[in-house]
Motif scaffolding. Structure first.
Motif, PDB file in Angstrom:
ATOM      1  N   SER A   1       0.347  -1.755  -0.240  1.00  0.00           N
ATOM      2  CA  SER A   1      -0.102   0.066   0.141  1.00  0.00           C
ATOM      3  C   SER A   1       1.129   1.300   0.627  1.00  0.00           C
ATOM      4  O   SER A   1       0.494   2.153  -0.104  1.00  0.00           O
ATOM      5  N   GLY A   2       2.804   1.220   0.292  1.00  0.00           N
ATOM      6  CA  GLY A   2       3.205   2.336   0.267  1.00  0.00           C
ATOM      7  C   GLY A   2       2.988   3.460   1.590  1.00  0.00           C
ATOM      8  O   GLY A   2       3.221   4.558   2.198  1.00  0.00           O
TER       9      GLY A   2
ATOM     10  N   GLU B   1       6.167   5.399   2.582  1.00  0.00           N
ATOM     11  CA  GLU B   1       7.072   6.113   1.550  1.00  0.00           C
ATOM     12  C   GLU B   1       5.584   7.271   2.766  1.00  0.00           C
ATOM     13  O   GLU B   1       5.929   8.883   2.067  1.00  0.00           O
ATOM     14  N   ARG B   2       4.413   6.890   2.995  1.00  0.00           N
ATOM     15  CA  ARG B   2       3.112   7.860   2.989  1.00  0.00           C
ATOM     16  C   ARG B   2       4.124   8.410   4.144  1.00  0.00           C
ATOM     17  O   ARG B   2       3.921   9.959   4.779  1.00  0.00           O
TER      18      ARG B   2
ATOM     19  N   LYS C   1      -7.243  -2.187  -3.053  1.00  0.00           N
ATOM     20  CA  LYS C   1      -7.069  -1.340  -4.371  1.00  0.00           C
ATOM     21  C   LYS C   1      -8.518  -1.263  -3.543  1.00  0.00           C
ATOM     22  O   LYS C   1      -8.266  -0.156  -4.648  1.00  0.00           O
TER      23      LYS C   1
ATOM     24  N   ARG D   1      -8.083   1.545  -1.397  1.00  0.00           N
ATOM     25  CA  ARG D   1      -7.511   3.111  -1.964  1.00  0.00           C
ATOM     26  C   ARG D   1      -6.818   3.485  -1.699  1.00  0.00           C
ATOM     27  O   ARG D   1      -7.456   5.032  -1.644  1.00  0.00           O
TER      28      ARG D   1
ATOM     29  N   THR E   1      -3.803   4.993  -2.977  1.00  0.00           N
ATOM     30  CA  THR E   1      -3.090   6.381  -3.438  1.00  0.00           C
ATOM     31  C   THR E   1      -4.236   7.288  -3.605  1.00  0.00           C
ATOM     32  O   THR E   1      -4.125   8.450  -4.265  1.00  0.00           O
ATOM     33  N   TYR E   2      -5.422   7.410  -3.119  1.00  0.00           N
ATOM     34  CA  TYR E   2      -6.571   8.888  -2.929  1.00  0.00           C
ATOM     35  C   TYR E   2      -6.467   9.283  -1.982  1.00  0.00           C
ATOM     36  O   TYR E   2      -5.642   9.331  -1.100  1.00  0.00           O
ATOM     37  N   THR E   3      -5.850  10.853  -2.443  1.00  0.00           N
ATOM     38  CA  THR E   3      -5.494  11.647  -2.333  1.00  0.00           C
ATOM     39  C   THR E   3      -6.830  12.568  -1.987  1.00  0.00           C
ATOM     40  O   THR E   3      -6.547  13.960  -0.939  1.00  0.00           O
TER      41      THR E   3
END
Length: 281
Positions: free
Chosen positions: A103-104, A107-108, A239, A243, A245-247
């Motif tokens: 999910s990253g 990095e977040r 995913k 989600r 990557t949703y910002t």
């Protein structure tokens, strides 16, 4: 007398407008106190030793100081005195699970720390609730406890992975997905996997599918919390439902959920089937 007068002048000259610092003067003489000199012109004398001595006595000498250089001016707007007493923020623990890496999460966390920000905190409150109906074949429907359990774990997973939580009021019971789960649970086949699947799956007795599709999870001993974790651990469901990557703003996000308990011909109440989706209830 002339010899004596010359000697006195030789002694007096270093103190009357001399050029550099005298030997023995501290290297930090600028930090000492310089008293005013009695006269700014050369010493006048009538040629008598007494007069010259009196003139010398009237000259005030610079006072050498052993003090350190003056400290630079402090910026009173900055509290330097108590900085060492302030608690140092604990580093944000970064989950190392496969789901977190996918999910990253790391990095977040790094991006927020670089910007001087911490990860989002959780939210409180209750979900709107669910009716807990029973199907015609006796299958139990979604309860308020099911929805609350799912929403609580869903948000706990999000904030643990540095994602914004969804407002608790935005978790909704979805009767359309529940209708599909009832259809699956009422398949007369003893195989619990019969009719289990997404759009296009057939039931053993040929009854046409009803209701709405969604992310699916099920099995014995499941709750709203356990299916939330299953969906996070699955790459495709993560995913679709989380989600990462949703910002955008979470204020407009709606999470739909349904869960049924039991099934025919002999699934006990503890055997559950659940569905969820992001928005569109």
């Amino acid at each position: 007398m002339g010899t004596v007068f010359g000697a006195v002048l030789a002694l007096g000259l270093p103190f009357v407008g001399g050029g550099g610092p005298a030997s023995g003067t501290s290297a930090y003489a600028e930090g000492g106190v310089m008293l005013p000199v009695a006269a700014t012109s050369p010493i006048a004398s009538t040629g008598r030793v007494g007069d010259t001595a009196a003139a010398l006595a009237a000259v005030t000498l610079p006072v050498a100081s052993d003090a350190l250089p003056a400290a630079p001016a402090r910026d009173l707007r900055v509290d330097t005195e108590h900085l060492a007493q302030k608690p140092v923020p604990k580093p944000i623990p970064v989950p190392q699970s496969a789901a977190a890496r996918r999910s990253g999460t790391a990095e977040r966390v790094a991006a927020r720390q670089a910007a001087g920000l911490s990860c989002p905190g959780n939210v409180g409150g209750s979900t709107p609730g669910a009716p807990g109906i029973t199907s015609a074949a006796g299958v139990g429907g979604t309860t308020s406890a099911d929805l609350q359990s799912f929403a609580t774990q869903y948000n706990a997973i999000r904030v643990a992975n540095c994602l914004e939580p969804v407002p608790m009021s935005n978790f909704r019971y979805d009767p359309c997905m529940e209708a599909r789960l009832f259809w699956i649970a009422e398949d007369p086949s003893p195989d619990v996997n019969s009719a289990w699947g997404h759009n296009g799956t057939q039931r053993s007795d040929g009854v046409p599918a009803v209701g709405c599709d969604g992310n699916l999870a099920g099995g014995s001993g499941n709750t709203g919390a356990t299916v939330a974790q299953k969906w996070w651990n699955s790459a495709s469901h993560q995913k679709s439902l989380y989600r990462p990557t949703y910002t955008g703003s979470m204020g407009g996000v709606v999470i739909c959920f349904a869960m049924v308990h039991g099934g025919v011909p002999h699934d006990g109440y503890g055997f559950t089937r659940a569905a969820a989706r992001w928005g569109g209830c």
